[in-house]
Write a protein that holds these residues in place. Structure first.
Motif, PDB file in Angstrom:
ATOM      1  N   PRO A 166      38.056  29.888  45.372  1.00 30.05           N
ATOM      2  CA  PRO A 166      37.538  30.918  46.278  1.00 30.05           C
ATOM      3  C   PRO A 166      36.518  31.800  45.551  1.00 30.05           C
ATOM      4  N   LEU A 167      35.575  32.310  46.306  1.00 32.60           N
ATOM      5  CA  LEU A 167      34.580  33.212  45.736  1.00 32.60           C
ATOM      6  C   LEU A 167      35.242  34.556  45.440  1.00 32.60           C
ATOM      7  N   TRP A 168      34.727  35.250  44.420  1.00 30.67           N
ATOM      8  CA  TRP A 168      35.270  36.550  44.036  1.00 30.67           C
ATOM      9  C   TRP A 168      34.606  37.661  44.821  1.00 30.67           C
ATOM     10  N   THR A 169      35.385  38.710  45.069  1.00 28.22           N
ATOM     11  CA  THR A 169      34.862  39.916  45.697  1.00 28.22           C
ATOM     12  C   THR A 169      34.244  40.810  44.622  1.00 28.22           C
ATOM     13  N   VAL A 170      33.581  41.856  45.059  1.00 26.45           N
ATOM     14  CA  VAL A 170      33.005  42.829  44.130  1.00 26.45           C
ATOM     15  C   VAL A 170      34.114  43.452  43.275  1.00 26.45           C
ATOM     16  N   ASP A 171      35.252  43.746  43.886  1.00 27.84           N
ATOM     17  CA  ASP A 171      36.363  44.341  43.138  1.00 27.84           C
ATOM     18  C   ASP A 171      36.880  43.398  42.059  1.00 27.84           C
ATOM     19  N   GLU A 172      36.959  42.111  42.355  1.00 30.68           N
ATOM     20  CA  GLU A 172      37.441  41.136  41.372  1.00 30.68           C
ATOM     21  C   GLU A 172      36.462  40.985  40.210  1.00 30.68           C
ATOM     22  N   VAL A 173      35.168  40.956  40.512  1.00 29.08           N
ATOM     23  CA  VAL A 173      34.155  40.850  39.454  1.00 29.08           C
ATOM     24  C   VAL A 173      34.152  42.121  38.616  1.00 29.08           C
ATOM     25  N   SER A 174      34.292  43.264  39.265  1.00 36.94           N
ATOM     26  CA  SER A 174      34.369  44.540  38.558  1.00 36.94           C
ATOM     27  C   SER A 174      35.510  44.532  37.551  1.00 36.94           C
ATOM     28  N   ALA A 175      36.684  44.073  37.985  1.00 35.87           N
ATOM     29  CA  ALA A 175      37.842  44.016  37.094  1.00 35.87           C
ATOM     30  C   ALA A 175      37.623  43.011  35.967  1.00 35.87           C
ATOM     31  N   TYR A 176      37.042  41.849  36.280  1.00 36.74           N
ATOM     32  CA  TYR A 176      36.819  40.811  35.271  1.00 36.74           C
ATOM     33  C   TYR A 176      35.843  41.282  34.193  1.00 36.74           C
ATOM     34  N   LEU A 177      34.737  41.898  34.623  1.00 34.51           N
ATOM     35  CA  LEU A 177      33.710  42.328  33.668  1.00 34.51           C
ATOM     36  C   LEU A 177      33.999  43.700  33.064  1.00 34.51           C
ATOM     37  N   GLY A 178      34.884  44.459  33.699  1.00 36.48           N
ATOM     38  CA  GLY A 178      35.196  45.797  33.194  1.00 36.48           C
ATOM     39  C   GLY A 178      34.071  46.792  33.450  1.00 36.48           C
ATOM     40  N   TYR A 204      26.566  46.778  42.368  1.00 38.23           N
ATOM     41  CA  TYR A 204      25.601  46.992  43.456  1.00 38.23           C
ATOM     42  C   TYR A 204      24.220  47.351  42.893  1.00 38.23           C
ATOM     43  N   GLN A 205      24.193  48.154  41.830  1.00 45.88           N
ATOM     44  CA  GLN A 205      22.915  48.497  41.199  1.00 45.88           C
ATOM     45  C   GLN A 205      22.257  47.254  40.603  1.00 45.88           C
ATOM     46  N   TRP A 206      23.035  46.422  39.925  1.00 46.05           N
ATOM     47  CA  TRP A 206      22.489  45.191  39.360  1.00 46.05           C
ATOM     48  C   TRP A 206      21.894  44.302  40.444  1.00 46.05           C
ATOM     49  N   LYS A 207      22.602  44.171  41.582  1.00 42.08           N
ATOM     50  CA  LYS A 207      22.085  43.339  42.674  1.00 42.08           C
ATOM     51  C   LYS A 207      20.761  43.906  43.173  1.00 42.08           C
ATOM     52  N   TRP A 208      20.706  45.215  43.362  1.00 39.60           N
ATOM     53  CA  TRP A 208      19.490  45.857  43.859  1.00 39.60           C
ATOM     54  C   TRP A 208      18.318  45.654  42.893  1.00 39.60           C
ATOM     55  N   ARG A 209      18.603  45.674  41.589  1.00 40.40           N
ATOM     56  CA  ARG A 209      17.561  45.500  40.568  1.00 40.40           C
ATOM     57  C   ARG A 209      17.254  44.036  40.261  1.00 40.40           C
ATOM     58  N   GLY A 210      18.062  43.114  40.793  1.00 40.57           N
ATOM     59  CA  GLY A 210      17.878  41.697  40.487  1.00 40.57           C
ATOM     60  C   GLY A 210      18.448  41.323  39.134  1.00 40.57           C
ATOM     61  N   GLU A 211      19.427  42.084  38.673  1.00 42.10           N
ATOM     62  CA  GLU A 211      20.079  41.830  37.387  1.00 42.10           C
ATOM     63  C   GLU A 211      21.523  41.379  37.632  1.00 42.10           C
ATOM     64  N   GLY A 212      22.246  41.171  36.555  1.00 39.70           N
ATOM     65  CA  GLY A 212      23.668  40.854  36.664  1.00 39.70           C
ATOM     66  C   GLY A 212      23.932  39.415  37.047  1.00 39.70           C
ATOM     67  N   PRO A 213      25.195  39.108  37.288  1.00 36.57           N
ATOM     68  CA  PRO A 213      25.564  37.731  37.630  1.00 36.57           C
ATOM     69  C   PRO A 213      25.029  37.347  39.016  1.00 36.57           C
ATOM     70  N   PRO A 214      24.835  36.038  39.240  1.00 40.13           N
ATOM     71  CA  PRO A 214      24.356  35.586  40.549  1.00 40.13           C
ATOM     72  C   PRO A 214      25.325  36.006  41.652  1.00 40.13           C
TER      73      PRO A 214
END
Length: 61
Positions: A9-21, A28-38
């Motif tokens: 299953p795909l991860w939610t924002v909360d799950e990625v937040s917990a995984y990456l710390g 959300y800022q990374w997505k807006w800037r075109g940075e971070g994980p896909p």
């Protein structure tokens, strides 16, 4: 038995937040800037492929 392979299953924002710390706001800022994980937008929700997040985290380290 089905011949369909199991898909992670795909991860939610909360799950990625917990995984990456990192805070959810950072994702959300990374997505807006075109940075971070896909990330994919499904409806109004952001979803992440766990394998892509792991690969991004490994490459970014």
């Amino acid at each position: 038995m089905s011949n369909v392979s199991k898909i992670d299953p795909l991860w939610t924002v909360d799950e990625v937040s917990a995984y990456l710390g990192v805070p959810v706001k950072t994702l959300y800022q990374w997505k807006w800037r075109g940075e971070g994980p896909p990330v994919r937008k499904i409806g109004r929700h952001l979803r992440y492929d766990p394998a892509a997040v792991r690969a991004w985290a490994t490459a970014a380290a």
